[in-house]
Write a protein that holds these residues in place. Structure first.
Motif, PDB file in Angstrom:
ATOM      1  N   GLN A   1     -13.037  -4.679  -2.830  1.00  0.00           N
ATOM      2  CA  GLN A   1     -11.944  -5.242  -3.044  1.00  0.00           C
ATOM      3  C   GLN A   1     -11.160  -5.976  -4.708  1.00  0.00           C
ATOM      4  OE1 GLN A   1     -10.704  -4.010  -0.552  1.00  0.00           O
ATOM      5  NE2 GLN A   1      -9.231  -5.578  -0.156  1.00  0.00           N
ATOM      6  N   HIS A   2     -10.085  -5.366  -5.129  1.00  0.00           N
ATOM      7  CA  HIS A   2      -9.130  -5.624  -6.099  1.00  0.00           C
ATOM      8  C   HIS A   2      -8.804  -6.848  -6.039  1.00  0.00           C
ATOM      9  CE1 HIS A   2      -5.254  -6.210  -3.847  1.00  0.00           C
ATOM     10  NE2 HIS A   2      -5.439  -4.666  -3.017  1.00  0.00           N
ATOM     11  N   GLY A   3      -7.939  -7.756  -6.241  1.00  0.00           N
ATOM     12  CA  GLY A   3      -6.959  -9.118  -7.510  1.00  0.00           C
ATOM     13  C   GLY A   3      -6.091  -8.957  -7.223  1.00  0.00           C
ATOM     14  N   PHE A   4      -5.420 -10.203  -7.042  1.00  0.00           N
ATOM     15  CA  PHE A   4      -3.927 -10.179  -6.961  1.00  0.00           C
ATOM     16  C   PHE A   4      -3.154  -9.747  -7.971  1.00  0.00           C
ATOM     17  CE2 PHE A   4       0.374 -12.802  -7.495  1.00  0.00           C
ATOM     18  CZ  PHE A   4       0.980 -13.469  -6.522  1.00  0.00           C
ATOM     19  N   GLY A   5      -1.942  -8.872  -7.393  1.00  0.00           N
ATOM     20  CA  GLY A   5      -1.431  -8.284  -8.400  1.00  0.00           C
ATOM     21  C   GLY A   5      -1.325  -6.506  -8.185  1.00  0.00           C
TER      22      GLY A   5
ATOM     23  N   ARG B   1      -0.233 -12.651   3.926  1.00  0.00           N
ATOM     24  CA  ARG B   1      -0.746 -12.952   4.348  1.00  0.00           C
ATOM     25  C   ARG B   1      -2.762 -12.540   3.899  1.00  0.00           C
ATOM     26  NH1 ARG B   1       1.899 -13.142   9.246  1.00  0.00           N
ATOM     27  NH2 ARG B   1       0.049 -14.048  10.308  1.00  0.00           N
ATOM     28  N   HIS B   2      -3.520 -13.180   4.005  1.00  0.00           N
ATOM     29  CA  HIS B   2      -5.598 -13.044   3.743  1.00  0.00           C
ATOM     30  C   HIS B   2      -5.453 -12.670   4.863  1.00  0.00           C
ATOM     31  CE1 HIS B   2      -5.571 -13.501  -0.537  1.00  0.00           C
ATOM     32  NE2 HIS B   2      -4.836 -14.731  -0.803  1.00  0.00           N
ATOM     33  N   GLU B   3      -4.966 -13.893   5.818  1.00  0.00           N
ATOM     34  CA  GLU B   3      -5.644 -13.316   7.423  1.00  0.00           C
ATOM     35  C   GLU B   3      -5.557 -12.190   7.813  1.00  0.00           C
ATOM     36  OE1 GLU B   3      -1.517 -14.876   7.927  1.00  0.00           O
ATOM     37  OE2 GLU B   3      -4.015 -14.796   6.347  1.00  0.00           O
ATOM     38  N   LEU B   4      -4.215 -11.086   7.629  1.00  0.00           N
ATOM     39  CA  LEU B   4      -4.059  -9.845   8.408  1.00  0.00           C
ATOM     40  C   LEU B   4      -4.826  -9.267   7.309  1.00  0.00           C
ATOM     41  CD1 LEU B   4      -0.325  -9.662   9.062  1.00  0.00           C
ATOM     42  CD2 LEU B   4      -1.765 -10.296  10.553  1.00  0.00           C
TER      43      LEU B   4
ATOM     44  N   GLY C   1     -15.551  -8.665  -4.070  1.00  0.00           N
ATOM     45  CA  GLY C   1     -14.060  -7.813  -4.810  1.00  0.00           C
ATOM     46  C   GLY C   1     -14.278  -8.733  -5.511  1.00  0.00           C
ATOM     47  N   LEU C   2     -12.386  -8.945  -6.717  1.00  0.00           N
ATOM     48  CA  LEU C   2     -12.837  -9.312  -7.418  1.00  0.00           C
ATOM     49  C   LEU C   2     -11.431 -10.755  -7.701  1.00  0.00           C
ATOM     50  CD1 LEU C   2      -9.759  -8.626  -9.611  1.00  0.00           C
ATOM     51  CD2 LEU C   2     -11.273  -6.635  -9.398  1.00  0.00           C
ATOM     52  N   SER C   3     -11.821 -12.033  -7.904  1.00  0.00           N
ATOM     53  CA  SER C   3     -10.870 -13.139  -7.631  1.00  0.00           C
ATOM     54  C   SER C   3     -10.096 -13.203  -6.512  1.00  0.00           C
ATOM     55  CB  SER C   3      -9.267 -12.645  -8.901  1.00  0.00           C
ATOM     56  OG  SER C   3      -8.443 -13.528  -9.359  1.00  0.00           O
ATOM     57  N   MET C   4      -8.989 -13.043  -5.827  1.00  0.00           N
ATOM     58  CA  MET C   4      -8.790 -12.590  -4.674  1.00  0.00           C
ATOM     59  C   MET C   4      -9.550 -11.631  -3.993  1.00  0.00           C
ATOM     60  SD  MET C   4      -4.990 -11.825  -3.264  1.00  0.00           S
ATOM     61  CE  MET C   4      -5.567  -9.335  -2.808  1.00  0.00           C
ATOM     62  N   GLY C   5      -9.593 -11.035  -4.104  1.00  0.00           N
ATOM     63  CA  GLY C   5     -10.688 -10.287  -3.733  1.00  0.00           C
ATOM     64  C   GLY C   5     -12.203 -10.924  -3.040  1.00  0.00           C
TER      65      GLY C   5
ATOM     66  N   PHE D   1     -14.740 -17.063  -5.598  1.00  0.00           N
ATOM     67  CA  PHE D   1     -14.516 -18.000  -5.134  1.00  0.00           C
ATOM     68  C   PHE D   1     -15.653 -18.072  -3.728  1.00  0.00           C
ATOM     69  CE2 PHE D   1     -10.995 -17.200  -7.319  1.00  0.00           C
ATOM     70  CZ  PHE D   1     -11.267 -17.901  -8.579  1.00  0.00           C
ATOM     71  N   LEU D   2     -16.073 -19.139  -3.579  1.00  0.00           N
ATOM     72  CA  LEU D   2     -16.857 -19.471  -1.806  1.00  0.00           C
ATOM     73  C   LEU D   2     -15.360 -20.054  -1.428  1.00  0.00           C
ATOM     74  CD1 LEU D   2     -20.151 -20.294  -3.062  1.00  0.00           C
ATOM     75  CD2 LEU D   2     -19.447 -18.696  -1.449  1.00  0.00           C
ATOM     76  N   HIS D   3     -15.083 -20.827  -2.483  1.00  0.00           N
ATOM     77  CA  HIS D   3     -13.894 -21.637  -1.260  1.00  0.00           C
ATOM     78  C   HIS D   3     -12.759 -21.150  -1.688  1.00  0.00           C
ATOM     79  CE1 HIS D   3     -16.917 -25.061  -2.411  1.00  0.00           C
ATOM     80  NE2 HIS D   3     -16.026 -25.650  -1.543  1.00  0.00           N
ATOM     81  N   ASN D   4     -11.286 -21.213  -0.686  1.00  0.00           N
ATOM     82  CA  ASN D   4     -10.310 -20.492  -0.318  1.00  0.00           C
ATOM     83  C   ASN D   4      -9.604 -21.352  -1.020  1.00  0.00           C
ATOM     84  OD1 ASN D   4      -8.002 -19.592  -0.190  1.00  0.00           O
ATOM     85  ND2 ASN D   4      -7.768 -20.521   2.369  1.00  0.00           N
ATOM     86  N   LEU D   5      -8.536 -20.956  -2.496  1.00  0.00           N
ATOM     87  CA  LEU D   5      -8.205 -21.412  -3.176  1.00  0.00           C
ATOM     88  C   LEU D   5      -6.418 -21.528  -3.074  1.00  0.00           C
ATOM     89  CD1 LEU D   5      -9.331 -21.703  -6.789  1.00  0.00           C
ATOM     90  CD2 LEU D   5     -10.573 -23.017  -5.239  1.00  0.00           C
ATOM     91  N   VAL D   6      -6.190 -20.995  -2.115  1.00  0.00           N
ATOM     92  CA  VAL D   6      -4.543 -20.504  -2.016  1.00  0.00           C
ATOM     93  C   VAL D   6      -3.745 -21.756  -0.664  1.00  0.00           C
ATOM     94  CG1 VAL D   6      -2.825 -19.249  -0.671  1.00  0.00           C
ATOM     95  CG2 VAL D   6      -5.174 -17.715  -1.835  1.00  0.00           C
ATOM     96  N   GLY D   7      -3.030 -21.875  -1.231  1.00  0.00           N
ATOM     97  CA  GLY D   7      -2.353 -22.593  -0.018  1.00  0.00           C
ATOM     98  C   GLY D   7      -2.180 -24.463  -0.643  1.00  0.00           C
TER      99      GLY D   7
END
Length: 472
Positions: free
Chosen positions: A274-278, A327-330, A360-364, A388-394
């Motif tokens: 997976q790629h990153g955000f954007g 929507r990451h979960e989607l 994945g990288l970053s968001m991925g 990241f292991l942790h979710n940073l979104v929201g």
């Protein structure tokens, strides 16, 4: 120390590994045998050389690797040496550059192949490279290796380029012809062009997809050797369409199929990458060069043949007022319900968790962490690049997936958890927080640090290190 060259004295100045002006001053004083403190002034260097007696040949090497550290100051040293050469009988200067010996990389398909046609880089003044002709635009290199851009903008008043948040002003060197020197280390850079304060896209520079839009980028050479296309068997890149029950639309993914797949009958493991955000599903090909990296590893016998599947992780839904929301979960549902079944139905691949990997990288990387935590039966191999292991979104991130990852059986059942990040990454603190989490809960992982920030230069190194660890 002076060396003999026939009846002349010869001095080699190698600027590789010099990171500060103070180091450079001391080095010049030692190599040129200047009086103490004379190396601290470019005028002093000029004066000393023009007054020196005898014949002297100076060789300059190792400039391109230090441009971002010493920038224009290093070029100022060379200008002083050239100025002294011009007026001093017996003084000669030779500027050598590693790029000169390796300039064939300029025509390597890994550098010039892009989603859109553009001007190939030009090495000006090196060998038989031509001086730019009227109308020629793009990335170029001066004789001493300095990269620069030459672009045409009719009737423009102000032209600037933003690279990593730093703006460099162009100079109008001829009517409607604008140039700017780029004191950059070798590597990949997204670039943003502003013409009279309007953001524009140049067709004469490579175009990829980043920052949620088509974006120009440049490759300042020489490119990392492991990314180049070589004379080895090559895999194929396939653009696939599949019906997504998750989104209700026809979606796309990109598949790297290893050499030999078409001729054989065996089944292959799969990496979902997976790629990153954007960015989008093409990023790992155009920007990441993963196909060339994998081809080279396979040819060297360092990796297991596998399919690499890259999907668009930017799954959006419409919310209030017609706005789109990520929507990451989607995407996680789409990967499980649509993409994996599609790949396993269409390709000869192994269908068990021991032969599936996700990275994945970053968001991925966050998407990878969520999935290996929430659905540990899917993947036995995972890679988190600048991530990241942790979710940073929201405002209140959902980190329920960590409940599974902190369990002892998670590490027992995972074949590999790879974590890598650049030391200059803005998210380094988050990387250290994940370090603490892994230590507290005895999460087994392979951890790598790299020189660099949150960019493709690090992610290429991550995937190059990660691929040989898979399915062994």
């Amino acid at each position: 120390m002076k060396e003999e060259k026939g009846n002349d004295h010869m001095i080699k100045l190698n600027f590789a590994g010099i990171h500060t002006r103070q180091e450079l001053h001391r080095y010049l004083e030692e190599k040129l045998q200047l009086p103490q403190s004379q190396g601290e002034s470019l005028d002093n260097i000029y004066d000393f050389l023009t007054l020196a007696a005898g014949r002297l040949h100076i060789i300059v090497e190792g400039m391109s690797r230090n441009r971002s550290k010493l920038g224009g100051y290093l070029d100022g040293v060379v200008r002083s040496l050239r100025a002294a050469e011009a007026v001093t009988e017996g003084l000669t200067l030779e500027v050598r550059e590693q790029m000169d010996a390796d300039k064939e990389w300029l025509d390597n398909p890994a550098v010039v192949e892009q989603s859109c046609a553009y001007s190939r880089p030009v090495m000006v003044g090196m060998g038989d490279a031509p001086v730019p002709v009227s109308g020629q635009e793009g990335l170029m290199y001066r004789a001493e290796g300095m990269p620069y851009l030459r672009l045409c903008f009719a009737n423009a008043v102000d032209v600037q380029i933003d690279i990593g948040g730093v703006r460099y002003p162009f100079l109008e060197t001829d009517k409607d012809v604008w140039t700017v020197d780029l004191p950059l280390d070798p590597g990949f850079y997204y670039v943003h062009l502003y013409v009279d304060n309007c953001l524009v896209l140049s067709p004469f520079l490579p175009i990829g997809y980043g920052h949620c839009r088509p974006a120009n980028y440049i490759e300042v050479g020489p490119m990392e050797e492991f990314c180049l296309m070589k004379d080895v068997p090559h895999g194929t890149i396939r653009h696939e369409y599949f019906v997504s029950r998750t989104t209700g639309r026809t979606e796309t993914c990109v598949c790297y199929v290893p050499p030999g797949y078409e001729e054989g009958s065996g089944e292959y493991p799969v990496l979902y990458l997976q790629h990153g955000f954007g960015e989008n599903e093409r990023g790992w090909i155009w920007q990441g060069k993963v196909n060339h990296i994998m081809d080279n590893l396979l040819a060297e016998g360092k990796a297991v043949p596998m399919l690499i599947v890259m999907a668009n992780g930017m799954v959006m839904t419409e919310c209030e007022a017609g706005k789109l929301q990520l929507r990451h979960e989607l995407f996680l549902e789409e990967l499980k319900q649509d993409i994996i079944p599609f790949i396993e139905q269409k390709y000869r691949v192994k269908k068990d968790r021991e032969h599936r990997a996700m990275a994945g990288l970053s968001m991925g990387s966050m998407q990878t962490s969520m999935l290996i935590g929430k659905d540990p039966e899917l993947f036995a191999w995972a890679g988190l690049f600048s991530g990241f292991l942790h979710n940073l979104v929201g405002e209140h991130p959902d980190n329920s997936h960590l409940e599974e990852i902190r369990k002892p059986e998670f590490s027992r059942n995972m074949k590999l958890l790879f974590r890598g990040m650049g030391r200059q990454d803005d998210f380094w603190k988050n990387f250290e927080e994940d370090d603490a989490f892994c230590e507290e809960y005895s999460v087994v992982c392979i951890r790598r640090e790299y020189e660099g920030g949150h960019d493709w230069n690090v992610w290429r190194k991550c995937i190059h290190d990660f691929l040989p660890m898979l399915f062994v």
